[in-house]
Design an enzyme around this catalytic site. Structure first.
Site, short mmCIF file in Angstrom:
data_model
loop_
_atom_site.label_atom_id
_atom_site.label_comp_id
_atom_site.label_asym_id
_atom_site.label_seq_id
_atom_site.Cartn_x
_atom_site.Cartn_y
_atom_site.Cartn_z
CD GLU A 101 19.42 168.63 -52.77
OE1 GLU A 101 19.11 169.99 -51.95
OE2 GLU A 101 19.60 168.98 -53.60
CG ASP A 102 18.26 171.93 -48.36
OD1 ASP A 102 18.10 171.10 -49.16
OD2 ASP A 102 17.58 173.19 -47.85
CG ASP A 105 8.90 171.11 -53.02
OD1 ASP A 105 8.38 171.72 -52.03
OD2 ASP A 105 7.88 171.47 -54.35
CG PHE A 154 8.01 177.88 -47.89
CD1 PHE A 154 8.18 177.25 -49.54
CD2 PHE A 154 8.41 178.55 -47.27
CE1 PHE A 154 10.35 177.90 -49.48
CE2 PHE A 154 9.96 179.36 -47.91
CZ PHE A 154 10.52 178.91 -48.71
NE ARG A 167 20.14 180.29 -46.66
CZ ARG A 167 19.74 179.61 -46.99
NH1 ARG A 167 18.85 178.00 -46.74
NH2 ARG A 167 19.74 180.43 -48.95
#
Ligand code: 5GP
Ligand code: MG
Length: 177
Positions: A101-102, A105, A154, A167
């Site tokens: 996973e990047d 959260d 964020f 990205r």
């Protein structure tokens, strides 16, 4: 400072530091899975850059990678939305799976993916995430490999997007509030 869409972002983590964290995860995996077959399940879109750099540092002979997306579609029954994993071409049954996973959260996304992977009865499931936000994570799934813990703000860059943008950035930027 950069503009992405209607928002301003400031430099948060330089590429060099990100790559060092990726390398550390790779070294841990090389050690933990030495001599064992391993199947990476990379969760698109955000994880593509992390996955590429991670795999360049994996020196296991029996490593494979699959790229998946999740989607929920309207079921025909009253059960409502049903989750599914798209793009998985290999059976996970009896395999050692590492989910890539990047960012984690709240953990809701990971929880969904974890359950879908679990349904296929792998032997082991480990989770590797490049970033995680400890202040908001509220699930019990163990995050076995974590690149960096960050504050609850964020971020974009290094595969992560804001509305589809950003990205391509090498460094990681944080939303300016
Ligand atoms: P969770 O389900 O854990 O709350 O959120 C995970 C997903 O939300 C990630 O896979 C990612 O798509 C998105 N996300 C969460 N935090 C961030 C962030 O700081 N930046 C970006 N670009 N996406 C985020
Ligand atoms: Mg994601």
């Amino acid at each position: 400072m950069i503009d992405i869409g209607d928002k301003k972002f400031s430099l948060f983590i330089e590429e060099e530091k990100v790559l060092a964290a990726v390398k550390t995860i790779a070294e841990q995996l090389n050690r933990d899975f030495k001599g064992k077959p391993l199947l990476f399940v990379s969760v698109l879109n955000g994880s593509f850059m992390f996955t590429a750099d991670l795999l360049k540092n994996i020196n296991l002979n029996n490593a494979e990678v699959e790229f998946v997306k999740t989607s929920s579609y309207e079921g025909v029954s009253s059960a409502g939305n049903v989750d599914q994993l798209i793009g998985l071409n290999r059976s996970l049954t009896g395999r050692n799976v590492v989910i890539l996973e990047d960012i984690v959260d709240t953990g809701n996304t990971l929880d969904r993916i974890y359950k879908l992977v679990q349904q296929q009865n792998p032997d082991k499931i480990k989770v590797a995430t490049l970033f995680m936000k400890p202040d908001v994570y509220k699930k019990n799934i163990r995050l076995d490999y974590v690149g960096m813990e960050i504050e609850n703000k964020f971020i974009v860059g290094y595969g992560l997007d804001y509305n589809g943008w950003g990205r391509n950035l090498k460094d990681v930027y944080q939303l300016k509030e």
